[in-house]
Design a protein around this motif. Sequence first.
Motif, mmCIF file in Angstrom:
data_model
loop_
_atom_site.group_PDB
_atom_site.id
_atom_site.type_symbol
_atom_site.label_atom_id
_atom_site.label_comp_id
_atom_site.label_asym_id
_atom_site.label_seq_id
_atom_site.Cartn_x
_atom_site.Cartn_y
_atom_site.Cartn_z
ATOM 1 N N PRO A 43 0.811 -1.229 0.000
ATOM 2 C CA PRO A 43 0.000 0.000 0.000
ATOM 3 C C PRO A 43 0.843 1.276 0.000
ATOM 4 O O PRO A 43 0.473 2.266 -0.649
ATOM 5 C CB PRO A 43 -0.824 -0.123 1.284
ATOM 6 N N LEU A 44 1.975 1.256 0.720
ATOM 7 C CA LEU A 44 2.840 2.442 0.740
ATOM 8 C C LEU A 44 3.443 2.700 -0.635
ATOM 9 O O LEU A 44 3.519 3.847 -1.095
ATOM 10 C CB LEU A 44 3.952 2.258 1.779
ATOM 11 N N GLU A 45 3.870 1.629 -1.288
ATOM 12 C CA GLU A 45 4.412 1.763 -2.646
ATOM 13 C C GLU A 45 3.332 2.292 -3.593
ATOM 14 O O GLU A 45 3.576 3.203 -4.398
ATOM 15 C CB GLU A 45 4.921 0.407 -3.137
ATOM 16 N N PHE A 46 2.143 1.735 -3.478
ATOM 17 C CA PHE A 46 1.029 2.135 -4.341
ATOM 18 C C PHE A 46 0.684 3.611 -4.137
ATOM 19 O O PHE A 46 0.513 4.367 -5.101
ATOM 20 C CB PHE A 46 -0.182 1.254 -4.032
ATOM 21 N N GLU A 47 0.618 4.024 -2.884
ATOM 22 C CA GLU A 47 0.282 5.419 -2.583
ATOM 23 C C GLU A 47 1.348 6.366 -3.126
ATOM 24 O O GLU A 47 1.031 7.440 -3.659
ATOM 25 C CB GLU A 47 0.123 5.606 -1.079
ATOM 26 N N SER A 48 2.607 5.974 -3.006
ATOM 27 C CA SER A 48 3.695 6.811 -3.525
ATOM 28 C C SER A 48 3.590 6.958 -5.040
ATOM 29 O O SER A 48 3.784 8.052 -5.590
ATOM 30 C CB SER A 48 5.052 6.204 -3.149
ATOM 31 N N LEU A 49 3.266 5.874 -5.716
ATOM 32 C CA LEU A 49 3.128 5.917 -7.175
ATOM 33 C C LEU A 49 1.935 6.777 -7.594
ATOM 34 O O LEU A 49 1.985 7.467 -8.619
ATOM 35 C CB LEU A 49 2.988 4.501 -7.728
ATOM 36 N N LEU A 50 0.879 6.746 -6.800
ATOM 37 C CA LEU A 50 -0.269 7.607 -7.090
ATOM 38 C C LEU A 50 0.121 9.076 -6.962
ATOM 39 O O LEU A 50 -0.263 9.912 -7.787
ATOM 40 C CB LEU A 50 -1.432 7.290 -6.144
ATOM 41 N N LEU A 51 0.885 9.388 -5.927
ATOM 42 C CA LEU A 51 1.328 10.771 -5.730
ATOM 43 C C LEU A 51 2.251 11.223 -6.861
ATOM 44 O O LEU A 51 2.238 12.395 -7.252
ATOM 45 C CB LEU A 51 2.036 10.905 -4.378
ATOM 46 N N LEU A 52 3.036 10.279 -7.379
ATOM 47 C CA LEU A 52 3.932 10.581 -8.498
ATOM 48 C C LEU A 52 3.200 10.578 -9.839
ATOM 49 O O LEU A 52 3.775 10.937 -10.857
ATOM 50 C CB LEU A 52 5.067 9.552 -8.548
ATOM 51 N N ARG A 53 1.940 10.125 -9.818
ATOM 52 C CA ARG A 53 1.116 10.022 -11.030
ATOM 53 C C ARG A 53 1.706 9.026 -12.029
ATOM 54 O O ARG A 53 1.578 9.178 -13.242
ATOM 55 C CB ARG A 53 0.932 11.400 -11.682
ATOM 56 N N HIS A 54 2.333 7.990 -11.502
ATOM 57 C CA HIS A 54 2.870 6.913 -12.335
ATOM 58 C C HIS A 54 1.795 5.826 -12.448
ATOM 59 O O HIS A 54 1.839 4.796 -11.774
ATOM 60 C CB HIS A 54 4.157 6.353 -11.718
ATOM 61 N N TRP A 55 0.827 6.085 -13.308
ATOM 62 C CA TRP A 55 -0.365 5.230 -13.362
ATOM 63 C C TRP A 55 -0.051 3.799 -13.797
ATOM 64 O O TRP A 55 -0.606 2.842 -13.237
ATOM 65 C CB TRP A 55 -1.404 5.847 -14.295
ATOM 66 N N ASP A 56 0.811 3.642 -14.795
ATOM 67 C CA ASP A 56 1.120 2.291 -15.279
ATOM 68 C C ASP A 56 1.804 1.461 -14.195
ATOM 69 O O ASP A 56 1.504 0.271 -14.018
ATOM 70 C CB ASP A 56 2.018 2.357 -16.518
ATOM 71 N N LYS A 57 2.716 2.092 -13.471
ATOM 72 C CA LYS A 57 3.405 1.376 -12.393
ATOM 73 C C LYS A 57 2.439 1.052 -11.251
ATOM 74 O O LYS A 57 2.535 -0.008 -10.627
ATOM 75 C CB LYS A 57 4.583 2.201 -11.882
ATOM 76 N N ALA A 58 1.510 1.963 -10.989
ATOM 77 C CA ALA A 58 0.504 1.707 -9.950
ATOM 78 C C ALA A 58 -0.380 0.525 -10.348
ATOM 79 O O ALA A 58 -0.728 -0.314 -9.509
ATOM 80 C CB ALA A 58 -0.345 2.954 -9.728
ATOM 81 N N MET A 59 -0.722 0.457 -11.636
ATOM 82 C CA MET A 59 -1.498 -0.682 -12.129
ATOM 83 C C MET A 59 -0.710 -1.978 -11.931
ATOM 84 O O MET A 59 -1.272 -3.018 -11.563
ATOM 85 C CB MET A 59 -1.821 -0.490 -13.609
#
Length: 226
Positions: A43-59
């Motif tokens: 979840p921490l990794e996912f939240e960080s990627l959302l903040l970075l707007r790295h949508w593909d990596k979040a997926m």
Amino acid sequence: MLIEEGSAEASRRKELLTKNVDDLQRCNHLHQDGPAITGVVIPLEFESLLLLRHWDKAMGVIQRAAKQDCALKTLERLARLAVRSHCPTALQSEAVKTALEAMISNTTELDVQKFAAWFRVLLETSLVSNKEQARGFFGQVRDMIPSLSYPVSELHWLVSTAWNVSVELWSAGAMAEACTWAEVALGLLPFASDTAAAIGMGEKQIREAYSKMLAERDEEIAMEIT
């Protein structure tokens, strides 16, 4: 205080978030079989990627979490983070869908109230981005309802939402699509005990309105042929 985009502070924040993601990914790789660790790290990794707007990596995180058989509460946390963020609706839908699939496959006694609430979120999200996909989800939940003690309030919501989409399309002149969505609502009627409570119309009125839609659709088709 808001951080101005492009400022030194914004760049520093982005740098820290990127480093945070790298560290979390390494930690997750080392502890893939530790649910207590992955339940925190992912979840921490996912939240960080959302903040970075790295949508593909979040997926990719969502897909990885599903493959690692993460705990349901972890998948629900990802879904909550996605829904509360400003990420694309496709990403939100995938996060919620993954949590729902885990509820069905990994839970011996399904929490129907929770399932229905999350399914509503999935439908609301899909209706914004992809009505055709949303219609498919309506069909899926309709097929599941007979085997579940589905909450009455959620049944009413399903009927009213499908019917309202139909009416909106009808008002916009999209007769064929309006009829299709009206059929979705009609398919749910047998499970909704009080349609008047759901959409302010009785079943007879709904069917009369549907007949009118069909007549207008057929008239439109006839005009196109001639």
